[in-house]
Design a protein around this motif. Structure first.
Motif, short mmCIF file in Angstrom:
data_model
loop_
_atom_site.label_atom_id
_atom_site.label_comp_id
_atom_site.label_asym_id
_atom_site.label_seq_id
_atom_site.Cartn_x
_atom_site.Cartn_y
_atom_site.Cartn_z
N ALA A 34 44.94 32.65 37.63
CA ALA A 34 44.21 32.54 36.37
C ALA A 34 42.74 32.20 36.61
N PHE A 35 42.49 31.27 37.53
CA PHE A 35 41.10 30.90 37.80
C PHE A 35 40.36 32.05 38.48
N ALA A 36 41.02 32.75 39.40
CA ALA A 36 40.36 33.86 40.09
C ALA A 36 40.08 35.01 39.14
N MET A 37 41.05 35.38 38.32
CA MET A 37 40.87 36.54 37.45
C MET A 37 40.00 36.23 36.25
N GLN A 81 36.49 37.99 44.04
CA GLN A 81 37.42 37.29 43.13
C GLN A 81 38.63 38.16 42.80
N ALA A 82 38.40 39.45 42.61
CA ALA A 82 39.51 40.36 42.30
C ALA A 82 40.48 40.44 43.48
N LEU A 83 39.97 40.39 44.69
CA LEU A 83 40.84 40.42 45.87
C LEU A 83 41.70 39.16 45.97
N ILE A 84 41.11 38.01 45.58
CA ILE A 84 41.91 36.79 45.54
C ILE A 84 43.03 36.93 44.52
N GLY A 85 42.69 37.46 43.35
CA GLY A 85 43.71 37.69 42.34
C GLY A 85 44.78 38.65 42.80
#
Length: 311
Positions: A74-77, A121-125
């Motif tokens: 949630a925080f990443a996306m 950030q998208a890659l973390i998500g």
């Protein structure tokens, strides 16, 4: 520009402004980690659905892991979504008093740098999403369409909050997809209830910008409802409580979940009674208080899950 001058207008006195390394602050502001309330609100439907689906399954073994994964995701996306929003809205943000201090219109970050940060950030998500089953992965990827179009909705419809609701409530589907590998009626009912909740609280939030939005032609439910906002909130919040209640009924929950829903409903009623749309500071406080409303419901759902898992 000094860092104090670079702070976002409605996010002063937070850990980003006071403790984060100077080089990182514009990026943390892009992802709204100086204002994490949106991440919490995105997280609530994920946690609701995770707890409710665990209760239905009478199995909480995977619940702690799901809680952690949804938190990170949630925080990443949300950060990625906000970065995308700031890229697409950079010209509009420069015209609004509250948003002109955001990193891109303030010149702290270039569009190219923001795009790179968006990808990170998208890659973390994605890394989080890949921890779930294939159906949940596909369900999560499907949400990107809504996230991508949301920033443009305020230009073409008076109801951009509906699209935000579709995006911010997606976790209600994800929780069931992660637990069962499918989506049943109960997931969609919870999703619909969450959408009504999101439309309500984001209408309160949008009243902060109503005057500036009118000047530059931005549409919102805050402008649409105007002086009738409290009446509209009665309908929206009432619908949210009813639909979530139907989901709980379908899930055959026990008394702790009903107490959680009652506390959630009471909190929403308190917001409506307190609201003064001309008071921007109050609108912001009431908007932020929705995290507490969501946590009240979550507490009841978690208690129910634990109780049912124990027999």
């Amino acid at each position: 520009m000094s860092d104090s001058a670079a702070r976002v207008a409605d996010a002063t006195g937070n850990w980003v402004d006071t403790h984060a390394p100077l080089w990182s602050r514009p990026y943390l502001r892009l992802s709204r980690l100086d204002r994490p309330i949106g991440s919490w609100l995105l997280l609530m439907p994920c946690w609701w659905a995770a707890a409710l689906s665990a209760a239905i399954a009478h199995d909480i073994k995977s619940l702690p892991l799901h809680i952690v994964l949804f938190f990170i995701g949630a925080f990443a996306m949300r950060g990625a979504g906000c970065t995308w929003n700031d890229i697409t809205d950079r010209d509009l943000d420069a015209k609004v008093e509250r948003t002109r201090s955001r990193p891109i219109p303030a010149g702290q970050v270039s569009v190219t740098q923001a795009l790179v940060f968006l990808i990170v950030q998208a890659l973390i998500g994605l890394a989080v999403l890949l921890q779930f089953n294939r159906f949940a992965i596909a369900t999560g990827i499907a949400s990107l369409i809504i996230v991508a179009v949301y920033p443009f909705m305020k230009r073409i419809t008076w109801w951009p909050q509906v699209v935000l609701g579709l995006a911010f409530s997606w976790g209600a589907l994800m929780g069931f997809a992660a637990t069962f590998g499918r989506l049943d009626a109960i997931a969609f009912v919870l999703y619909a209830g969450s959408i009504a909740w999101v439309i309500g609280y984001d209408t309160i939030y949008a009243h902060q910008d109503a005057e500036d939005d009118a000047l530059i032609g931005i549409k919102s439910t805050a402008r649409l409802f105007g002086a009738n906002t409290q009446a509209a909130l009665v309908l929206l919040y009432g619908l949210a409580v009813v639909l979530i209640g139907v989901a709980l009924l379908l899930g055959e929950v026990r008394w702790p979940a009903w107490i959680g829903l009652a506390a959630f409903a009471a909190h929403l009623a308190w917001q409506i009674l307190r609201l003064r749309i001309e008071d921007s500071a109050l609108c912001l406080r009431l908007f932020k208080s929705n995290r507490d409303a969501g946590l009240l419901l979550l507490a009841g759902l978690l208690a129910d899950a634990v109780m049912r898992a124990g027999g």
